[in-house]
Design an enzyme around this catalytic site. Structure first.
Site, PDB file in Angstrom:
ATOM      1  N   TYR A 152     -12.016  -3.649 -31.455  1.00 47.92           N
ATOM      2  CA  TYR A 152     -12.328  -2.819 -32.632  1.00 47.92           C
ATOM      3  C   TYR A 152     -12.067  -3.588 -33.929  1.00 47.92           C
ATOM      4  O   TYR A 152     -12.891  -3.592 -34.842  1.00 47.92           O
ATOM      5  CB  TYR A 152     -11.480  -1.550 -32.569  1.00 47.92           C
ATOM      6  CG  TYR A 152     -11.728  -0.545 -33.674  1.00 47.92           C
ATOM      7  CD1 TYR A 152     -12.882   0.238 -33.695  1.00 47.92           C
ATOM      8  CD2 TYR A 152     -10.790  -0.362 -34.693  1.00 47.92           C
ATOM      9  CE1 TYR A 152     -13.089   1.181 -34.689  1.00 47.92           C
ATOM     10  CE2 TYR A 152     -10.993   0.581 -35.693  1.00 47.92           C
ATOM     11  CZ  TYR A 152     -12.144   1.345 -35.692  1.00 47.92           C
ATOM     12  OH  TYR A 152     -12.361   2.277 -36.686  1.00 47.92           O
ATOM     13  N   LYS A 180     -14.762  -4.692 -36.803  1.00 42.36           N
ATOM     14  CA  LYS A 180     -14.669  -4.209 -38.188  1.00 42.36           C
ATOM     15  C   LYS A 180     -14.494  -5.371 -39.168  1.00 42.36           C
ATOM     16  O   LYS A 180     -14.952  -5.299 -40.316  1.00 42.36           O
ATOM     17  CB  LYS A 180     -13.526  -3.202 -38.313  1.00 42.36           C
ATOM     18  CG  LYS A 180     -13.790  -1.894 -37.560  1.00 42.36           C
ATOM     19  CD  LYS A 180     -15.028  -1.174 -38.077  1.00 42.36           C
ATOM     20  CE  LYS A 180     -15.165   0.240 -37.548  1.00 42.36           C
ATOM     21  NZ  LYS A 180     -16.347   0.946 -38.079  1.00 42.36           N
TER      22      LYS A 180
HETATM   23  P1  NAP Z   1     -15.824  10.272 -34.806  1.00 38.84           P
HETATM   24  O1  NAP Z   1     -15.265  11.566 -35.268  1.00 38.84           O
HETATM   25  O2  NAP Z   1     -15.519   9.782 -33.432  1.00 38.84           O
HETATM   26  O3  NAP Z   1     -17.425  10.331 -34.998  1.00 38.84           O
HETATM   27  C1  NAP Z   1     -18.195   9.211 -34.634  1.00 38.84           C
HETATM   28  C2  NAP Z   1     -19.619   9.411 -35.077  1.00 38.84           C
HETATM   29  O4  NAP Z   1     -20.378   8.246 -34.706  1.00 38.84           O
HETATM   30  C3  NAP Z   1     -20.284  10.594 -34.395  1.00 38.84           C
HETATM   31  O5  NAP Z   1     -21.188  11.176 -35.299  1.00 38.84           O
HETATM   32  C4  NAP Z   1     -21.027   9.939 -33.230  1.00 38.84           C
HETATM   33  O6  NAP Z   1     -22.157  10.681 -32.795  1.00 38.84           O
HETATM   34  C5  NAP Z   1     -21.472   8.650 -33.883  1.00 38.84           C
HETATM   35  N1  NAP Z   1     -21.769   7.589 -32.926  1.00 38.84           N
HETATM   36  C6  NAP Z   1     -20.944   7.048 -31.983  1.00 38.84           C
HETATM   37  N2  NAP Z   1     -21.597   6.089 -31.301  1.00 38.84           N
HETATM   38  C7  NAP Z   1     -22.858   6.034 -31.803  1.00 38.84           C
HETATM   39  C8  NAP Z   1     -24.017   5.271 -31.493  1.00 38.84           C
HETATM   40  N3  NAP Z   1     -24.014   4.341 -30.535  1.00 38.84           N
HETATM   41  N4  NAP Z   1     -25.131   5.488 -32.231  1.00 38.84           N
HETATM   42  C9  NAP Z   1     -25.151   6.409 -33.201  1.00 38.84           C
HETATM   43  N5  NAP Z   1     -24.098   7.171 -33.538  1.00 38.84           N
HETATM   44  C10 NAP Z   1     -22.968   6.985 -32.836  1.00 38.84           C
HETATM   45  O7  NAP Z   1     -15.421   9.069 -35.773  1.00 38.84           O
HETATM   46  P2  NAP Z   1     -14.798   9.082 -37.250  1.00 38.84           P
HETATM   47  O8  NAP Z   1     -13.333   9.107 -37.118  1.00 38.84           O
HETATM   48  O9  NAP Z   1     -15.496  10.070 -38.089  1.00 38.84           O
HETATM   49  O10 NAP Z   1     -15.180   7.597 -37.692  1.00 38.84           O
HETATM   50  C11 NAP Z   1     -16.333   7.299 -38.469  1.00 38.84           C
HETATM   51  C12 NAP Z   1     -16.279   5.831 -38.856  1.00 38.84           C
HETATM   52  O11 NAP Z   1     -15.084   5.568 -39.573  1.00 38.84           O
HETATM   53  C13 NAP Z   1     -16.271   4.864 -37.662  1.00 38.84           C
HETATM   54  O12 NAP Z   1     -17.024   3.709 -37.986  1.00 38.84           O
HETATM   55  C14 NAP Z   1     -14.815   4.528 -37.516  1.00 38.84           C
HETATM   56  O13 NAP Z   1     -14.636   3.278 -36.880  1.00 38.84           O
HETATM   57  C15 NAP Z   1     -14.384   4.510 -38.967  1.00 38.84           C
HETATM   58  N6  NAP Z   1     -12.933   4.710 -39.151  1.00 38.84           N
HETATM   59  C16 NAP Z   1     -12.333   5.875 -38.772  1.00 38.84           C
HETATM   60  C17 NAP Z   1     -10.966   6.026 -38.988  1.00 38.84           C
HETATM   61  C18 NAP Z   1     -10.220   7.288 -38.636  1.00 38.84           C
HETATM   62  O14 NAP Z   1      -8.999   7.304 -38.826  1.00 38.84           O
HETATM   63  N7  NAP Z   1     -10.853   8.317 -38.160  1.00 38.84           N
HETATM   64  C19 NAP Z   1     -10.236   4.978 -39.568  1.00 38.84           C
HETATM   65  C20 NAP Z   1     -10.887   3.820 -39.930  1.00 38.84           C
HETATM   66  C21 NAP Z   1     -12.248   3.699 -39.727  1.00 38.84           C
HETATM   67  P3  NAP Z   1     -21.991  11.861 -31.693  1.00 38.84           P
HETATM   68  O15 NAP Z   1     -21.302  13.004 -32.408  1.00 38.84           O
HETATM   69  O16 NAP Z   1     -23.381  12.202 -31.299  1.00 38.84           O
HETATM   70  O17 NAP Z   1     -21.142  11.292 -30.595  1.00 38.84           O
END
Ligand code: NAP
Length: 241
Positions: free
Chosen positions: A149, A153
């Site tokens: 991961y 990133k």
């Molecule tokens: P999340 O709640 O797990 O949601 C992930 C989203 O990505 C969902 O809409 C999912 O679609 C979509 N997705 C996953 N695989 C995909 C694919 N192959 N093609 C198209 N769409 C896909 O994640 P989140 O926490 O909101 O994170 C969003 C972003 O922020 C990510 O890039 C993550 O790495 C980054 N981030 C998150 C955090 C955190 O603390 N949450 C921290 C740092 C960075 P479905 O709903 O259809 O599965």
């Protein structure tokens, strides 16, 4: 309503941070195309709430990326692209399988590249655009259990810098946002012990909310950030200080 008349694509807009970003851009006046992998109902509900459109689009494939760009072209093409779709497949490096490495690199880094490549021709034609790539503090500092991961990133940050230099003369800006720990399905998997340990390391003593990332994305999408490109903005409650 600084994005009135603009069209935005948000990948992974069905849940979590992407959902908040889609809502934030819509409230700034943009028409929003939401991509998702498999959450049909959630994606449809978000699209309905903001008068946008939801498209099932796996960013790990060129076809998925083209489907989003084609949907945006119905409204005249994307002015804003937010590469938010992301996955984790954590594990210690000693035991990590090739599949864990490949999946995370292919969605997070590969998906960001493929979406940029697909969306750029319309932006070049329009003589302007703003791309925002969602990276992570794991890509800035590293995190045990996340070599795949954090590598994916960090790749997104480097891609952001290189692409910003390629596209600046076309008036296309490319920036990244690096969230810390944000309350979503992705972080719901943390155990109570992990959560307590984590909160102790965050100077603001709380996890972030998806809307707090969406505010930064809205700023980077619109006219108030016109002299900013190639940068990564950390939104983490002070975690990396
Ligand atoms: P999340 O709640 O797990 O949601 C992930 C989203 O990505 C969902 O809409 C999912 O679609 C979509 N997705 C996953 N695989 C995909 C694919 N192959 N093609 C198209 N769409 C896909 O994640 P989140 O926490 O909101 O994170 C969003 C972003 O922020 C990510 O890039 C993550 O790495 C980054 N981030 C998150 C955090 C955190 O603390 N949450 C921290 C740092 C960075 P479905 O709903 O259809 O599965």
């Amino acid at each position: 309503m600084e994005l009135q008349g603009k069209v935005a694509i948000v990948t992974g807009g069905s849940r979590g941070i992407g959902k908040a970003i889609a809502k934030g851009l819509a409230s700034a006046g943009a028409q929003v195309v939401i991509g998702y992998a498999s959450s049909h109902d959630e994606a449809r509900a978000v699209a309905e709430a903001i008068g946008g459109v939801a498209v099932q689009a796996n960013v790990a494939t060129a076809e998925g990326c083209d489907a989003l760009v084609n949907a945006a072209s119905e409204w005249g093409g994307a002015d804003v692209l937010v590469n938010n779709a992301g996955v984790t497949a954590d594990g210690l490096a000693l035991r990590m399988k090739d599949e864990q490495w490949d999946k995370v690199m292919n969605v997070n880094a590969g998906g960001t590249f493929r979406m940029c490549r697909a969306a750029l021709p319309a932006m070049v034609k329009k003589r302007g655009g703003s791309i925002i790539n969602i990276t992570s503090v794991s890509g800035v500092r590293g995190n045990p259990g996340q070599v795949n991961y954090s590598a994916s990133k960090a790749a997104v940050i480097a891609l952001t810098q290189s692409l910003s230099r390629e596209m600046a003369r076309r008036n296309i800006r490319v920036n990244a946002v690096a969230p810390g720990f944000i309350q979503t399905d992705m972080t719901d998997e943390l155990t109570d012990d992990q959560r307590t340990e984590l909160l102790a390391r965050i100077p603001l003593r709380r996890m972030g909310q998806p809307e707090e990332i969406a505010h930064m994305v809205r700023f980077l999408s619109g006219p108030h950030s016109e002299y900013i490109t190639g940068q990564t903005f950390i939104v983490d409650g002070g975690l990396t200080v």
